[in-house]
Design an enzyme around this catalytic site. Structure first.
Site, mmCIF file in Angstrom:
data_model
loop_
_atom_site.group_PDB
_atom_site.id
_atom_site.type_symbol
_atom_site.label_atom_id
_atom_site.label_comp_id
_atom_site.label_asym_id
_atom_site.label_seq_id
_atom_site.Cartn_x
_atom_site.Cartn_y
_atom_site.Cartn_z
ATOM 1 N N THR A 111 -1.526 -0.026 12.512
ATOM 2 C CA THR A 111 -1.030 -1.303 12.013
ATOM 3 C C THR A 111 0.479 -1.442 12.189
ATOM 4 O OG1 THR A 111 -0.864 -0.342 9.799
ATOM 5 C CG2 THR A 111 -2.871 -1.573 10.316
ATOM 6 N N ARG A 168 2.110 6.461 15.274
ATOM 7 C CA ARG A 168 2.679 7.443 14.349
ATOM 8 C C ARG A 168 1.957 8.769 14.488
ATOM 9 N NH1 ARG A 168 3.514 3.964 8.742
ATOM 10 N NH2 ARG A 168 4.866 2.363 9.645
ATOM 11 N N SER A 178 8.251 4.602 8.863
ATOM 12 C CA SER A 178 8.349 3.853 7.609
ATOM 13 C C SER A 178 8.524 4.764 6.405
ATOM 14 C CB SER A 178 7.132 2.936 7.458
ATOM 15 O OG SER A 178 7.288 2.058 6.369
ATOM 16 N N HIS A 179 7.555 4.754 5.501
ATOM 17 C CA HIS A 179 7.637 5.472 4.236
ATOM 18 C C HIS A 179 7.152 6.912 4.341
ATOM 19 C CE1 HIS A 179 3.740 3.671 4.799
ATOM 20 N NE2 HIS A 179 3.225 4.518 3.937
ATOM 21 N N LYS A 217 7.373 1.775 17.501
ATOM 22 C CA LYS A 217 6.738 0.469 17.352
ATOM 23 C C LYS A 217 7.437 -0.541 18.249
ATOM 24 C CE LYS A 217 7.447 -2.120 13.614
ATOM 25 N NZ LYS A 217 7.333 -2.800 12.296
ATOM 26 N N ASP A 264 12.384 1.845 1.325
ATOM 27 C CA ASP A 264 11.714 2.968 1.973
ATOM 28 C C ASP A 264 12.448 3.423 3.231
ATOM 29 O OD1 ASP A 264 11.083 0.712 3.496
ATOM 30 O OD2 ASP A 264 9.187 1.576 4.170
ATOM 31 N N ASP A 312 12.364 2.786 6.500
ATOM 32 C CA ASP A 312 12.926 1.863 7.488
ATOM 33 C C ASP A 312 13.390 0.549 6.877
ATOM 34 O OD1 ASP A 312 10.330 0.951 6.987
ATOM 35 O OD2 ASP A 312 10.080 0.161 9.001
ATOM 36 N N ASP A 369 11.806 -1.818 4.966
ATOM 37 C CA ASP A 369 10.998 -3.035 4.856
ATOM 38 C C ASP A 369 10.193 -3.130 3.565
ATOM 39 O OD1 ASP A 369 9.040 -1.165 5.415
ATOM 40 O OD2 ASP A 369 8.342 -2.108 7.263
ATOM 41 N N ARG A 370 10.190 -2.086 2.744
ATOM 42 C CA ARG A 370 9.469 -2.130 1.484
ATOM 43 C C ARG A 370 10.447 -2.174 0.306
ATOM 44 N NH1 ARG A 370 3.858 1.230 1.920
ATOM 45 N NH2 ARG A 370 3.406 0.750 4.079
ATOM 46 N N THR A 399 -4.526 -6.567 6.273
ATOM 47 C CA THR A 399 -3.331 -5.748 6.078
ATOM 48 C C THR A 399 -2.605 -5.587 7.416
ATOM 49 O OG1 THR A 399 -4.282 -4.576 4.199
ATOM 50 C CG2 THR A 399 -2.529 -3.460 5.417
ATOM 51 N N GLU A 434 2.583 -8.220 0.576
ATOM 52 C CA GLU A 434 1.413 -7.360 0.508
ATOM 53 C C GLU A 434 1.600 -6.334 -0.602
ATOM 54 O OE1 GLU A 434 1.123 -6.025 4.493
ATOM 55 O OE2 GLU A 434 2.815 -4.662 4.358
ATOM 56 N N GLU A 435 0.493 -5.817 -1.099
ATOM 57 C CA GLU A 435 0.527 -4.959 -2.266
ATOM 58 C C GLU A 435 1.238 -3.639 -2.027
ATOM 59 O OE1 GLU A 435 -1.174 -1.912 -2.199
ATOM 60 O OE2 GLU A 435 -1.737 -2.358 -0.144
ATOM 61 N N SER A 436 1.421 -3.254 -0.771
ATOM 62 C CA SER A 436 2.063 -1.979 -0.460
ATOM 63 C C SER A 436 3.575 -2.111 -0.458
ATOM 64 C CB SER A 436 1.559 -1.439 0.877
ATOM 65 O OG SER A 436 1.774 -2.380 1.914
ATOM 66 N N LYS A 474 8.564 -7.620 6.905
ATOM 67 C CA LYS A 474 8.867 -7.532 5.479
ATOM 68 C C LYS A 474 10.279 -6.984 5.324
ATOM 69 C CE LYS A 474 5.919 -3.360 5.236
ATOM 70 N NZ LYS A 474 5.009 -3.565 6.380
ATOM 71 N N ARG A 482 -8.005 3.936 0.650
ATOM 72 C CA ARG A 482 -7.333 3.157 -0.377
ATOM 73 C C ARG A 482 -8.379 2.348 -1.161
ATOM 74 N NH1 ARG A 482 -2.110 4.115 0.983
ATOM 75 N NH2 ARG A 482 -1.333 3.671 3.068
#
Length: 542
Positions: A17, A21, A112-113, A125, A276, A278, A280-281, A343, A362-364, A375, A495
């Site tokens: 997504t 990775r 990312s995270h 990416k 996080d 990168d 974006d969160r 997602t 989004e919830e993450s 994001k 999840r």
């Protein structure tokens, strides 16, 4: 000189997504990075002579891969590469640069995270011309090419000094090393009323931002302390490190527990936040209250008009399917469209480009708006600060008033990390086969209204995305969602999303896991989580 190097395909270069990775040692295999980068260039149309944006979150192996990408870009006819100083560029900042400088796309080096270091995770990416993650038709083409590739092109060049801004020529290509923060900080200043935010801090408002030794450190330091006047020390762990200081750069209550503990303490600041790997969160914590990402999205949308960029209102709101329905009620009250997507931020891109939505989430822990196509953690923090400045209330008061008006969506996500892929597959396939027979049945006293495997019909391009998560909806408005995550690098992550709607303000003070206890038990009854995985409890609860 340009060399053409013979190579053989790898079979595991299918992007998830958020890109490809894997563990660092996987990327360190001879030809592994080069094969994937060449596959990107091979499937993209008409980029010769145009600009490519390049950067990453500073994790281990970042600089080495940047050197490879620059050399391969020169060999493949790219006109210019804009790269962040030190190899640093947050994901939302990269999206902004792609859009501002009309680049054909960007290559972002991040997982990312996920944790970093020599044995940690790495990622590559490709972001498209609109600044957003490449759509599936491009990532599928990249994967198909990676399975057939027989050679790649690379230029023999002197190393580019990434620690000095300026322009150098690399053969027929130009490389510009840019300040990674300035353009992005200027964008934020154009969206928000920095004068009002400075006044907030002048009145003694205290905040704590934890950059988790990840990419947002320099951005946060410049924006919050330098431009807005937050007290020195408001930003912590702001030096990006290749291994994130040995920690997991995921802004949740497990990996940022120290921030949570501080915000629940007797001398807590007024506002706490984190981002996080990168950038974006986001994690939002008020004095004495944690704000779930689903609630945060709803609150941001409901109060967005306080920021100059959103004073005229929202075109619409979009959320990922597993995200709670809290934002739906806001969209209904505002009289705007609500779009439920799979997602993955790439699914919001078409909606944003078509002008159908303004705010997405989004919830993450991801939220963003039409200012970029990713994001954006710091954007969410700045909008929260704008709401606090405009309303003059605490985070806790704002959240509780929102619940009183719209009702509370008790919500939690249970992650079962690094379980065996075959176990996860058997669990999902077993439940998927039972979905047609579940409607009208009971589990733990709850009546199932419907059950399906979520399919998304894109309203812009008509594309179809199937098997995006198993949904079980109950008559009382409660919901269970099960899906396998595409962001891990080993095994599978299962999840489980658990949601219960409570309209009665007298019942808004329950502890979340207590409020969801029946649904948590129902999830195990329906899916056989313990039986399939051997796990009696999740790895992480958020």
């Amino acid at each position: 000189m340009i060399r053409t190097v013979a190579t053989t395909p790898f079979t595991d270069q299918k992007p998830g997504t958020s890109g490809l990775r894997k563990k660092v040692p996987v990327f360190q295999q001879p030809h592994y990075v080069e094969n994937f980068i060449q596959s990107i260039f091979d499937v993209l149309p008409a980029f010769k002579g145009r600009t490519l944006i390049l950067g990453g979150d500073g994790r281990y192996y970042n600089r080495e891969v940047i050197g490879k990408v620059i050399a391969m870009a020169a060999a493949n006819g790219v006109g210019k590469v804009m790269v962040g100083k030190g190899g640093i560029l947050s994901t939302p900042a990269a999206s902004h640069l792609i859009r501002k400088y009309k680049a054909f796309g960007g290559i972002i080096l991040s997982a990312s995270h996920n944790p970093g270091g020599p044995k940690g995770d790495f990622g590559i990416k490709y972001n498209a011309e609109n600044g957003g993650p490449a759509p599936e038709k491009i990532t599928d083409a990249i994967y198909a090419r990676s399975r057939k590739i027989g050679e790649y092109k690379i230029a023999e060049i002197a190393p580019v000094d990434l620690d000095r801004t300026g322009t150098v020529e690399v053969g027929a290509m130009v490389v510009e090393v840019v300040d990674p923060v300035c353009d992005y900080a200027d964008l934020m200043e154009s969206l928000f009323d920095f004068t009002a935010l400075r006044r907030l801090f002048e009145k003694g408002f205290r905040m704590r931002f934890d950059a988790m030794h990840a990419v947002t450190g320099p951005y946060a330091k410049e924006i919050f302390e330098n431009r807005l006047g937050a007290a020195e020390g408001s930003c912590r762990n702001f030096h990006p490190l290749p291994d994130f200081g040995g920690h997991h750069p995921d802004p949740n209550l497990v990996h940022a527990k120290h921030l949570y503990d501080e915000m629940m303490g007797p001398d807590a600041p007024d506002f706490g936040a984190a981002s996080d790997g990168d950038g974006d969160r986001n994690l939002i914590i008020g004095k004495g209250i944690f704000v779930t990402p689903s609630d945060s999205l709803a609150l941001l949308a409901a109060n967005a008009r306080v920021a100059p960029a959103y004073m005229t209102g929202l075109a619409g709101i979009a959320r990922s399917m597993p995200t709670s329905a809290a934002a739906d009620r806001v969209a209904h009250k505002l009289g705007v469209g609500l779009y439920e997507t799979p997602t993955g931020w790439k699914f919001f891109g078409n909606l944003l480009d078509a002008g159908l939505v303004t705010i997405c989430g989004e919830e993450s822990a991801g939220a963003g708006s039409s200012h970029v196509r990713e994001k954006d953690g710091l954007w969410a923090v700045l909008l929260w600060l704008s709401i606090l400045a405009a309303r003059g209330e605490s985070v806790k008061d704002i959240v509780e008033k929102h619940w009183a008006e719209f009702g509370r969506n008790y919500y939690s996500r249970h992650d079962y990390e690094e379980i065996k892929t075959e176990q996860a597959t058997r669990l999902m396939e077993g439940l998927r086969a039972r979905l047609p027979s579940l409607a009208g049945t009971q589990v733990r006293g709850l009546i199932i209204q419907s059950a399906d495997d979520f399919t998304y019909h894109d309203p812009v391009d008509g594309s179809l995305s199937e098997q995006q998560g198993l949904r079980i909806l109950f008559q009382d408005g409660s919901r269970l969602v099960l899906r396998l995550s595409g962001t891990g690098t080993s095994g599978a992550t299962l999840r489980i999303y658990i949601e219960r709607y409570e309209p009665d303000p007298a019942r808004h003070g329950l502890e979340t896991q207590d409020a969801l206890a029946e649904l948590i038990a129902a999830a195990d009854d329906l899916a056989g989580i313990a039986r399939h995985t051997g796990r009696n409890q999740p790895s992480v609860i958020t």
